[in-house]
Enzyme design. Sequence first.
Site, short mmCIF file in Angstrom:
data_model
loop_
_atom_site.label_atom_id
_atom_site.label_comp_id
_atom_site.label_asym_id
_atom_site.label_seq_id
_atom_site.Cartn_x
_atom_site.Cartn_y
_atom_site.Cartn_z
N ASN A 9 40.98 42.29 45.99
CA ASN A 9 39.95 42.79 45.08
C ASN A 9 39.34 41.42 44.48
OD1 ASN A 9 38.22 43.63 43.03
ND2 ASN A 9 40.10 44.25 41.73
N TRP A 10 38.08 40.98 45.03
CA TRP A 10 37.54 39.50 44.48
C TRP A 10 37.06 39.80 43.17
CZ3 TRP A 10 34.47 37.59 49.46
CH2 TRP A 10 35.51 37.33 50.42
N LYS A 11 37.06 40.84 42.63
CA LYS A 11 36.41 41.16 41.08
C LYS A 11 34.91 40.49 41.16
CE LYS A 11 40.93 41.38 39.41
NZ LYS A 11 41.84 41.46 38.24
N HIS A 94 40.14 50.96 38.16
CA HIS A 94 40.60 49.66 37.96
C HIS A 94 40.63 49.56 36.31
CE1 HIS A 94 41.51 45.60 37.48
NE2 HIS A 94 41.94 45.65 39.07
N GLU A 164 49.09 49.35 39.15
CA GLU A 164 48.84 47.99 38.71
C GLU A 164 49.18 48.15 37.04
OE1 GLU A 164 45.65 45.80 41.08
OE2 GLU A 164 44.60 46.62 39.51
N GLY A 170 46.11 39.40 36.08
CA GLY A 170 45.72 38.21 35.80
C GLY A 170 46.58 37.51 34.82
N SER A 210 49.30 40.07 39.67
CA SER A 210 49.78 38.61 39.69
C SER A 210 50.53 38.58 40.77
CB SER A 210 50.68 38.25 38.44
OG SER A 210 49.84 38.19 37.55
N GLY A 231 44.35 40.25 43.22
CA GLY A 231 43.15 39.65 42.62
C GLY A 231 43.02 38.22 42.87
N GLY A 232 43.59 37.40 42.18
CA GLY A 232 43.17 35.92 41.95
C GLY A 232 43.62 35.38 43.41
P1 13P Z 1 45.46 39.64 39.89
O1 13P Z 1 46.14 39.44 41.24
O2 13P Z 1 44.61 38.49 39.51
O3 13P Z 1 46.73 39.71 38.79
O4 13P Z 1 44.71 40.77 39.79
C1 13P Z 1 45.25 41.99 40.28
C2 13P Z 1 44.19 43.16 40.33
O5 13P Z 1 43.78 43.48 39.32
C3 13P Z 1 43.94 43.63 41.71
O6 13P Z 1 43.04 44.69 41.53
#
Ligand code: 13P
Length: 256
Positions: A9-11, A94, A164, A170, A210, A231-232
């Site tokens: 998920n590149w957000k 999300h 999640e 994050g 994370s 995510g990150g």
């Molecule tokens: P992180 O991996 O950055 O914690 O984000 C997780 C997330 O929200 C994936 O949708």
Amino acid sequence: MRVPMIAGNWKMNTTVSEATALVNEMRRGLDEITNVDKVICPPFVSLAVVRELIKGSSIKLGAQNIYFEEMGAYTGEISPLMLADLCEFVIIGHSERRQYFNETGEIVNKKIQAALRVGLKPILCIGERLEENEAGRTEEVVTEQLRSSLAGIDYLSGLIIAYEPVWAIGTGKAATGKQSNETIGLIRQNIAELYDKEIAQGVCILYGGSVTAANAAEFVQQPEIDGALVGGASLKADQFLSIVKQTSEIRGRLSG
Ligand code: 13P
């Protein structure tokens, strides 16, 4: 046997040219791994470009949000029909959308229905907040979110669930493999109660929060966890590739 999945998920990150560079950096490595479903979810504006870049590869494409109406005067929104034409998956519910854009269980439910109607595979996100976790309410919150999201839906074709925990997103503070395995087991049990055991055994359920190359193995080796929503670390080609590779090796070992 469920096929494991690692989804990125590149957000709200990457311009079109940055997205292009990132896909080019990881395309070949990802494509070589065939026993894991690899999904990338760039921002809307890069979907069409990324779709062309991954054509002919085994990498799959997802969006990060959807509106529940199919067309009309909804300035700025993206409809299920538009997405169905571009990608296979869509992240829905999300916690960032619930928190910053007031998405309620009812809206999430409408979005899931809208996605399923056009053949998009929803990646439904659920998870408790820190205070709920600390109050021992994880089970209750996750069950309520799951049931409200799926209310009135009798057909789960292609649905994926991502557990999640909000406090793990994050923050660099991931849940443990054991904790998340238990909660995901509970989600599966709820699916069995709402639908049936066979459907529950077939649903792909991911952990998110994370996940990095350093801790991914802890999650993907758990029996209830079918992969990760990252995510990150999905914005770094080497990290994402390493997570997919580790999943491939662990799952290959477990099934062999
Ligand atoms: P992180 O991996 O950055 O914690 O984000 C997780 C997330 O929200 C994936 O949708």
